[in-house]
Design a protein around this motif. Structure first.
Motif, PDB file in Angstrom:
ATOM      1  N   MET A   1      29.882  26.784 -10.421  1.00 58.63           N
ATOM      2  CA  MET A   1      28.979  25.828  -9.769  1.00 58.63           C
ATOM      3  C   MET A   1      29.058  25.997  -8.258  1.00 58.63           C
ATOM      4  SD  MET A   1      29.737  22.358 -11.958  1.00 58.63           S
ATOM      5  CE  MET A   1      28.245  21.501 -11.484  1.00 58.63           C
ATOM      6  N   ASP A   2      27.982  25.621  -7.561  1.00 55.15           N
ATOM      7  CA  ASP A   2      28.064  25.631  -6.101  1.00 55.15           C
ATOM      8  C   ASP A   2      28.981  24.490  -5.676  1.00 55.15           C
ATOM      9  OD1 ASP A   2      26.447  23.226  -4.980  1.00 55.15           O
ATOM     10  OD2 ASP A   2      25.074  24.091  -6.460  1.00 55.15           O
ATOM     11  N   ALA A   3      29.490  24.555  -4.474  1.00 49.51           N
ATOM     12  CA  ALA A   3      30.536  23.647  -4.006  1.00 49.51           C
ATOM     13  C   ALA A   3      30.125  22.178  -4.054  1.00 49.51           C
ATOM     14  CB  ALA A   3      30.964  24.028  -2.590  1.00 49.51           C
ATOM     15  N   ILE A   4      28.915  21.860  -3.677  1.00 50.27           N
ATOM     16  CA  ILE A   4      28.469  20.463  -3.664  1.00 50.27           C
ATOM     17  C   ILE A   4      28.382  19.907  -5.073  1.00 50.27           C
ATOM     18  CG2 ILE A   4      26.534  18.932  -3.095  1.00 50.27           C
ATOM     19  CD1 ILE A   4      26.043  20.765  -0.642  1.00 50.27           C
ATOM     20  N   GLN A   5      27.794  20.670  -5.991  1.00 52.28           N
ATOM     21  CA  GLN A   5      27.679  20.220  -7.383  1.00 52.28           C
ATOM     22  C   GLN A   5      29.055  20.147  -8.048  1.00 52.28           C
ATOM     23  OE1 GLN A   5      24.850  19.036  -8.907  1.00 52.28           O
ATOM     24  NE2 GLN A   5      24.081  19.200  -6.818  1.00 52.28           N
ATOM     25  N   ALA A   6      29.934  21.074  -7.724  1.00 48.77           N
ATOM     26  CA  ALA A   6      31.292  21.056  -8.279  1.00 48.77           C
ATOM     27  C   ALA A   6      32.024  19.806  -7.819  1.00 48.77           C
ATOM     28  CB  ALA A   6      32.041  22.315  -7.872  1.00 48.77           C
ATOM     29  N   GLN A   7      31.875  19.434  -6.552  1.00 52.28           N
ATOM     30  CA  GLN A   7      32.527  18.218  -6.047  1.00 52.28           C
ATOM     31  C   GLN A   7      31.986  16.985  -6.740  1.00 52.28           C
ATOM     32  OE1 GLN A   7      35.173  18.088  -3.662  1.00 52.28           O
ATOM     33  NE2 GLN A   7      35.248  16.109  -4.686  1.00 52.28           N
ATOM     34  N   ARG A   8      30.678  16.921  -6.933  1.00 59.57           N
ATOM     35  CA  ARG A   8      30.065  15.802  -7.664  1.00 59.57           C
ATOM     36  C   ARG A   8      30.625  15.723  -9.077  1.00 59.57           C
ATOM     37  NH1 ARG A   8      23.993  15.911  -8.346  1.00 59.57           N
ATOM     38  NH2 ARG A   8      24.410  13.910  -9.321  1.00 59.57           N
ATOM     39  N   ALA A   9      30.727  16.873  -9.731  1.00 57.82           N
ATOM     40  CA  ALA A   9      31.205  16.920 -11.122  1.00 57.82           C
ATOM     41  C   ALA A   9      32.656  16.453 -11.220  1.00 57.82           C
ATOM     42  CB  ALA A   9      31.057  18.331 -11.686  1.00 57.82           C
ATOM     43  N   VAL A  10      33.513  16.962 -10.357  1.00 51.93           N
ATOM     44  CA  VAL A  10      34.923  16.569 -10.435  1.00 51.93           C
ATOM     45  C   VAL A  10      35.086  15.095 -10.068  1.00 51.93           C
ATOM     46  CG1 VAL A  10      35.761  17.202  -8.119  1.00 51.93           C
ATOM     47  CG2 VAL A  10      37.264  17.421 -10.082  1.00 51.93           C
ATOM     48  N   ASP A  11      34.312  14.586  -9.133  1.00 55.85           N
ATOM     49  CA  ASP A  11      34.368  13.165  -8.796  1.00 55.85           C
ATOM     50  C   ASP A  11      33.937  12.302  -9.980  1.00 55.85           C
ATOM     51  OD1 ASP A  11      35.230  13.781  -6.245  1.00 55.85           O
ATOM     52  OD2 ASP A  11      33.275  13.417  -5.298  1.00 55.85           O
TER      53      ASP A  11
END
Length: 79
Positions: A29-39
């Motif tokens: 995933m791109d970094a922004i979407q990955a951060q959203r997902a982990v959050d």
């Protein structure tokens, strides 16, 4: 579980709610979407008093409260 789209996070949360360990791979995933997902997953995990561990860049372990995380990390590393 490897996520490629943010929409797949609901499947990850269902795994947690069923009381299973979840190794979440966000490297595709791109970094922004990955951060959203982990959050999102971390929030769901918090709601069930779960634990989490960052294993490597883009790789996370989530566990329900009744799992000893130190033992789970050791078992996952042995795989």
């Amino acid at each position: 579980m490897q996520l490629e789209l943010f929409q797949q996070v609901t499947q990850a949360v269902q795994i947690l709610w069923q009381g299973h360990l979840l190794v979440l791979n966000l490297t595709q995933m791109d970094a922004i979407q990955a951060q959203r997902a982990v959050d999102f997953v971390a929030g769901a995990n918090y709601s069930i008093d779960g634990q989490q561990q960052h294993l490597a860049p883009g790789l996370f372990l989530f566990a329900p409260k009744d799992v000893c995380l130190a033992k789970a990390v050791a078992e996952t590393a042995a795989l």
